[in-house]
Design an enzyme around this catalytic site. Structure first.
Site, short mmCIF file in Angstrom:
data_model
loop_
_atom_site.label_atom_id
_atom_site.label_comp_id
_atom_site.label_asym_id
_atom_site.label_seq_id
_atom_site.Cartn_x
_atom_site.Cartn_y
_atom_site.Cartn_z
N ASN A 1 -2.42 2.80 3.57
CA ASN A 1 -1.82 4.14 3.97
C ASN A 1 -2.62 5.21 3.24
O ASN A 1 -2.73 6.25 3.71
CB ASN A 1 -0.61 4.07 3.41
CG ASN A 1 0.50 3.52 4.39
OD1 ASN A 1 0.32 3.36 5.55
ND2 ASN A 1 1.47 2.49 3.83
N THR B 1 2.82 -6.13 2.81
CA THR B 1 3.48 -4.99 3.54
C THR B 1 2.17 -4.08 3.92
O THR B 1 2.48 -2.49 4.12
CB THR B 1 4.58 -4.42 2.98
OG1 THR B 1 3.99 -3.76 1.51
CG2 THR B 1 5.72 -5.22 2.70
N ASP C 1 0.84 -1.43 0.18
CA ASP C 1 -0.05 0.13 0.15
C ASP C 1 0.89 1.39 -0.03
O ASP C 1 0.64 1.81 1.05
CB ASP C 1 -1.02 -0.07 1.29
CG ASP C 1 -0.06 -0.05 2.65
OD1 ASP C 1 0.93 -0.31 2.61
OD2 ASP C 1 -0.71 0.45 3.67
N HIS D 1 9.87 0.25 8.09
CA HIS D 1 9.28 -0.92 8.30
C HIS D 1 9.36 -1.99 7.35
O HIS D 1 9.89 -3.16 7.32
CB HIS D 1 7.72 -0.86 8.75
CG HIS D 1 7.45 0.22 9.77
ND1 HIS D 1 7.60 -0.13 11.04
CD2 HIS D 1 7.08 1.53 9.68
CE1 HIS D 1 7.19 0.97 11.69
NE2 HIS D 1 7.05 1.85 11.01
N ASP D 2 8.46 -1.77 5.94
CA ASP D 2 8.23 -2.84 5.09
C ASP D 2 9.58 -3.41 4.52
O ASP D 2 9.21 -4.53 4.18
CB ASP D 2 7.34 -2.11 4.08
CG ASP D 2 6.12 -1.80 4.60
OD1 ASP D 2 5.71 -2.17 5.83
OD2 ASP D 2 5.35 -0.85 3.90
N PHE E 1 -0.60 -0.69 12.71
CA PHE E 1 -1.48 -0.24 11.80
C PHE E 1 -2.16 -1.30 10.76
O PHE E 1 -3.43 -1.42 10.55
CB PHE E 1 -0.72 0.84 10.96
CG PHE E 1 -1.75 1.42 9.76
CD1 PHE E 1 -2.51 2.59 9.98
CD2 PHE E 1 -1.51 1.17 8.42
CE1 PHE E 1 -3.45 3.07 8.97
CE2 PHE E 1 -2.17 1.57 7.25
CZ PHE E 1 -3.18 2.52 7.75
N ASN E 2 -1.14 -2.02 10.21
CA ASN E 2 -1.43 -3.11 8.93
C ASN E 2 -2.46 -4.15 9.75
O ASN E 2 -3.26 -4.69 9.01
CB ASN E 2 -0.30 -3.73 8.46
CG ASN E 2 0.65 -2.97 7.80
OD1 ASN E 2 -0.05 -1.97 7.15
ND2 ASN E 2 1.58 -3.34 7.42
N ASP F 1 6.77 0.98 1.84
CA ASP F 1 6.44 0.25 0.91
C ASP F 1 7.22 0.38 -0.43
O ASP F 1 7.51 -0.36 -1.18
CB ASP F 1 4.83 0.12 0.51
CG ASP F 1 3.92 0.05 1.61
OD1 ASP F 1 3.38 -1.36 1.92
OD2 ASP F 1 3.82 0.97 2.33
C1 BDR Z 1 3.15 -0.22 8.58
O1 BDR Z 1 1.93 0.79 8.46
C2 BDR Z 1 2.09 1.65 7.42
O2 BDR Z 1 1.98 3.04 7.52
C3 BDR Z 1 3.51 1.37 6.78
O3 BDR Z 1 3.56 1.50 5.49
C4 BDR Z 1 3.77 -0.05 7.26
O4 BDR Z 1 3.60 -1.27 6.57
C5 BDR Z 1 3.76 0.21 9.91
O5 BDR Z 1 2.88 0.19 11.21
CA CA Z 2 2.94 -0.53 4.22
#
Ligand code: BDR
Ligand code: CA
Length: 312
Positions: free
Chosen positions: A38, A124, A9, A239-240, A165-166, A14
């Site tokens: 996102n 991701t 996303d 993160h991703d 979040f994910n 990402d």
């Molecule tokens: C995740 O949330 C998204 O905002 C980032 O792309 C990542 O995948 C981190 O919590």
């Molecule tokens: Ca992401």
């Protein structure tokens, strides 16, 4: 090489995950699929195509997927990723379009088109597409090599005190993915909060000196600012690409087996990944949590991938 489907996303991190998957010679990118997260599906799909255009990714099908979570309302992360989902750098207009196939169908077709045990799914974003694929074609669950996802955390949240979040945006989908029975590696916040892009990392990226490296530098400028203002980080956690890095070399992103389930009905804990760290994991445990990052080697992977991409 490792064959992967990247379900994303974009999203600043990402975009970097996509560049790493494209630039690293150990990854064979079979398909890229997009999911609401996102930003809205239209925006993240356009972003994915723009990143592919600037990085010279050709011959890989891109497909758009779910435009809303399974049950819940859409909840985007404009505070972190901006109105476009990829605020900061100027993006080229996409040089090609997404295929006509729905992402869920492309995931299923791709898994079925390759030998059993050879395709790794790398989500991701929210897990909506992956959950739908497991429901639409349950036979893929035994066929997929592993699901290596960025999301969750053993003892930390960002969307809420305990939910990442994910997972938080589509906990029902996440519950399906964690309970499906395939091998799941959760590359969560315990790991990704170690993947900070500090000054030294930023210098190494700038030193690559190419268009895609400048693009990453500009992405990180924006990401650093929102992560500082919204989450209080001195340097942004990227993160991703950590999920892609685990597929490339599990000694760089180390994971450990432990039972993990997803809370979908908590009063304060919905979207929490509940990981059981009491004693050794039971025999045959199919869920793993990534906990240890080799920071230097991780960023070397990213810089090497940018060098390999060059100036397409
Ligand atoms: C995740 O949330 C998204 O905002 C980032 O792309 C990542 O995948 C981190 O919590
Ligand atoms: Ca992401």
């Amino acid at each position: 090489t490792e064959k992967i489907v990247l379900d994303c996303d974009p999203g600043h991190d990402d975009a970097i995950a996509l560049l790493l998957a494209h630039g690293d010679p150990r990854i064979e990118l079979l398909a890229v699929t997009t999911v609401v997260g996102n930003q809205t599906l239209d925006k993240v799909t356009r972003n994915a195509l723009s990143v592919a255009t600037l990085a010279g990714i050709t011959g890989v099908p891109f497909a758009a997927g779910a435009d809303r979570p399974l049950v819940r309302e859409v909840a985007v992360a404009a505070d972190i990723h901006g109105e476009s989902g990829l605020d900061g750098p100027e993006l080229p207009a996409p040089a090609f379009a997404a295929v006509d196939t729905h992402a869920v169908d492309l995931i299923v077709e791709t898994v079925l088109a390759h030998e059993p045990g050879t395709v790794t799914l790398v989500p991701t974003g929210g897990l909506t597409n992956i959950a739908l694929a497991a429901r639409r074609a349950p036979e893929i669950v035994d066929r997929v090599k592993r699901v290596v996802l960025m999301g969750g955390g053993v003892a930390v949240g960002n969307r809420t005190p305990v939910a990442e979040f994910n997972i938080a945006i589509d906990p029902e989908a996440a519950a399906i993915v964690f309970e499906a029975g395939w091998e799941v590696v959760m590359v969560g916040l315990d790991l990704t909060h170690q993947a900070l892009a500090g000054p030294e990392v930023r210098r190494a990226i700038r030193a690559v000196g190419t268009g895609p490296a400048r693009f990453v530098d500009e992405l990180l400028d924006f990401f650093a600012a929102t992560y500082r203002d919204v989450q209080g980080f001195d340097a942004p956690p990227v993160h991703d690409p950590c999920a892609v890095a685990h597929v490339i070399d599990p000694t760089i992103v180390r994971a450990f087996p432990m039972p993990i389930v997803v809370e979908t009905a908590g009063r304060h804990t919905t979207g929490m990944t509940v990981a059981d760290r009491r004693g050794p994991a039971p025999a045959g445990c199919r869920t793993h949590a990534a906990l240890e990052l080799d920071h230097a080697r991780f960023w070397e992977l990213v810089v090497d991938a940018l060098r390999a991409i060059g100036d397409p």
